[in-house]
Design a protein around this motif. Structure first.
Motif, short mmCIF file in Angstrom:
data_model
loop_
_atom_site.label_atom_id
_atom_site.label_comp_id
_atom_site.label_asym_id
_atom_site.label_seq_id
_atom_site.Cartn_x
_atom_site.Cartn_y
_atom_site.Cartn_z
N TRP A 1 0.76 -1.06 -0.20
CA TRP A 1 0.02 0.21 0.17
C TRP A 1 0.94 1.08 0.02
N PRO A 2 0.72 2.14 -1.15
CA PRO A 2 1.72 3.29 -1.02
C PRO A 2 1.21 4.58 -0.39
N HIS A 3 0.08 4.44 0.34
CA HIS A 3 -0.22 5.61 0.99
C HIS A 3 -0.49 5.17 2.47
N PRO A 4 0.61 4.77 3.23
CA PRO A 4 0.33 4.38 4.59
C PRO A 4 0.19 5.77 5.49
N SER A 5 -0.79 5.60 6.63
CA SER A 5 -0.99 6.67 7.56
C SER A 5 -0.42 6.08 8.76
N THR B 1 12.15 4.35 11.26
CA THR B 1 12.71 4.50 9.91
C THR B 1 11.52 3.96 9.21
N ARG B 2 11.45 4.82 7.98
CA ARG B 2 10.26 4.18 7.18
C ARG B 2 10.66 4.40 5.79
N GLU B 3 10.17 3.79 4.56
CA GLU B 3 10.50 3.98 3.19
C GLU B 3 9.03 3.83 2.41
N ILE B 4 8.59 4.92 1.77
CA ILE B 4 7.52 4.82 1.06
C ILE B 4 7.60 4.79 -0.31
N ARG B 5 7.28 3.99 -1.20
CA ARG B 5 7.45 4.08 -2.58
C ARG B 5 6.21 3.64 -3.30
N ASN C 1 -4.07 1.50 25.67
CA ASN C 1 -3.95 2.51 24.60
C ASN C 1 -2.43 2.82 24.11
N ARG C 2 -1.84 2.09 24.57
CA ARG C 2 -0.17 2.19 24.04
C ARG C 2 0.19 1.28 23.06
N HIS C 3 -0.29 1.83 22.00
CA HIS C 3 0.14 0.88 20.57
C HIS C 3 0.50 1.88 19.48
N PHE C 4 0.88 1.31 18.30
CA PHE C 4 1.10 1.90 17.28
C PHE C 4 0.92 1.01 16.34
N GLY C 5 0.80 1.42 14.62
CA GLY C 5 0.41 0.84 13.64
C GLY C 5 0.07 1.71 12.46
N VAL C 6 -0.54 1.35 11.31
CA VAL C 6 -0.35 1.80 10.25
C VAL C 6 -2.22 1.61 9.64
N SER C 7 -2.49 2.69 8.98
CA SER C 7 -3.82 2.95 8.45
C SER C 7 -3.79 2.59 6.88
N PHE C 8 -4.46 1.88 6.23
CA PHE C 8 -4.48 1.48 4.97
C PHE C 8 -5.55 2.16 4.21
N ILE C 9 -6.34 3.20 5.02
CA ILE C 9 -7.20 3.89 4.28
C ILE C 9 -6.71 4.82 3.37
N ASP C 10 -7.13 5.26 2.17
CA ASP C 10 -6.86 6.21 1.28
C ASP C 10 -6.78 7.70 1.94
N PRO C 11 -5.91 8.53 2.36
CA PRO C 11 -5.88 9.53 3.08
C PRO C 11 -6.71 10.65 2.51
#
Length: 450
Positions: free
Chosen positions: A234-238, A247-251, A286-296
């Motif tokens: 998914w190229p549009h992570p939130s 670190t992160r890399e978005i392609r 509530n102490r968590h992290f992650g990624v959303s796959f919804i089109d921003p």
């Protein structure tokens, strides 16, 4: 200024205010369609699985404790000792927690609406460092430790896609439904073999988790040291939650992200202790992290952004008519102003309806092309010149092109919008720099013959 011209300006201003009525109606329709879409997405998630949150693993050791209490006989006054047994549980967070996930996304359609589902193949590993007698230092003989188990919280267990097996060293143990632990909610647990409690021990664990979800994947960093690596197509992570990736890399074909946290940053042990002792698990959960796959920036958000510029578009178009009137001595009837304004308002309705059935870019191109062609054809007759109409049409087409670039900007929308408004104002000021505003509306004086 001539009285008739002042009246006309007042009428044009009134037309702009009246045209905001259909604009507001279309804006309300965008909200209604978006709400309907969200309801459909919820129905799709209800039929498959909702967004997922992984919490754990957590090592739970049930125990029985014998307590001797002195009591007094009410009749004889003789004191005697009575034994009572209490049940409790000890909780251990892993010293190291590692998760490596590889997610693929797919679209599920219902009618004209689509939901983005993902399937994540996760490898979870780490170890527990257990102290002797599980940390009990007083009256060890009063404790009887029962079979321990490993619990993993999974917010929607319907998304589990594989037969979970826990690997402890070279042996495998099956997971069972339910966490058997209220603070984790839904999930799974694996009963462990009898563990020697009289000495320190290191318990290495690993398991694979194939998980399906909708829209969002969250991970709770439960380890003294937590390392999480996620990648997806998914190229549009939130990135969301309490901690951003280190670190992160978005392609164009996806993204990779890496998180690393410690107990110093998360304070998970204190949060767990508060959850157990005070029955307040909000801090732990509530102490968590992650990624959303919804089109921003989806079609409804883009349509809503576009309609916010409707007043500007109408005002600029009417300003163009006014400039032709004062610079070329042409007369444009208020009805003609109104018809062009309605055409501009119709663009947003076309954009909304077309974008529900095709890509937003194509929908925008079709809606803008139709409105620009219609307005260009009409304006050429209103201005009594195909050349003037072509120039007006080219300017309107350029406005729509700049608006499209503005709608696709996620981080620079305000900057681009400000520059657009400034550029248009500068253009009007340059065109009217030599205009005699006091002479507008006065009849021209014909030259006298010699």
């Amino acid at each position: 200024m001539h009285r008739n011209l002042a009246i006309k300006l007042a009428v044009v201003a009134l037309l702009i205010m009246l045209l905001m009525i259909p604009i507001l109606m279309i804006d309300g329709m965008i909200g209604e369609r978006q709400s309907l879409r969200d309801d459909v997405l919820q129905d799709i998630a209800r039929s498959s699985s909702y967004q997922q949150k992984i919490t754990g693993p957590l090592l739970v050791v049930p125990y029985r404790k014998t307590v001797r209490e002195w009591k007094t006989n009410d009749k004889t006054g003789v004191r005697y000792q009575e034994e009572r047994e209490y049940r409790g549980r000890l909780y251990f967070l892993p010293d190291r927690f590692a998760l490596s996930g590889d997610a693929t996304t797919e679209l599920r359609a219902r009618g004209i609406y689509q939901a983005r589902l993902y399937e994540s193949n996760n490898q979870v590993s780490g170890h527990f460092q257990l102290p002797a007698h599980y940390g009990i230092t007083e009256n060890v003989a009063d404790y009887r430790f029962e079979q321990a188990f490993l619990a993993v919280g999974i917010s929607d267990i319907r998304g589990i896609r594989n037969d979970l097996k826990l690997r402890l060293g070279e042996k495998e143990y099956g997971f069972e439904p339910g966490t058997s632990e209220q603070l984790l909610g839904d999930g799974v647990h694996a009963p462990l073999p009898v563990l020697p409690a009289d000495s320190e021990q290191t318990l290495d664990f690993a398991f694979d988790l194939q998980l399906q979800g909708t829209g969002q994947l969250d991970v709770t960093p439960v380890g003294r040291e937590s390392v999480v690596d996620l990648k997806a197509d998914w190229p549009h992570p939130s990135f969301i939650g309490e901690y951003l990736p280190n670190t992160r890399e978005i392609r164009n074909d996806g993204f990779t992200a890496h998180w690393r946290t410690s107990f110093f940053a998360t304070n998970m042990q204190e949060a767990l202790d508060a959850c157990v002792a005070q029955n307040d698990c909000s801090s732990f959960q509530n102490r968590h992290f992650g990624v959303s796959f919804i089109d921003p920036v989806d079609q409804y958000l883009k349509s809503d952004r576009a309609i916010k510029y409707a007043l500007l578009f109408i005002a600029l178009t009417f300003a163009g008519f006014f400039l032709f009137e004062v610079l070329k001595r042409l007369a444009v009837h208020p009805v003609q102003y109104g018809l062009v304004g309605l055409s501009l308002a119709l663009f947003y309705l076309l954009l909304l309806s077309l974008s529900e059935h095709m890509a937003f870019g194509l929908a925008y191109a079709l809606a803008a092309s139709g409105c620009v062609t219609l307005i260009g054809f009409y304006v050429s007759h209103v201005l009594r010149s195909w050349t003037r109409g072509a120039g007006f049409t080219a300017g309107l087409a350029a406005l729509y092109a700049m608006l499209y670039a503005l709608l696709n900007a996620e981080d620079y929308a305000l900057l681009m919008g400000s520059l657009l408004v400034f550029g248009l104002l500068a253009s009007v000021m340059v065109l009217t720099r030599k205009l005699d505003w006091y002479g507008i509306g006065k009849p021209s004086v014909a030259p006298q013959p010699e």
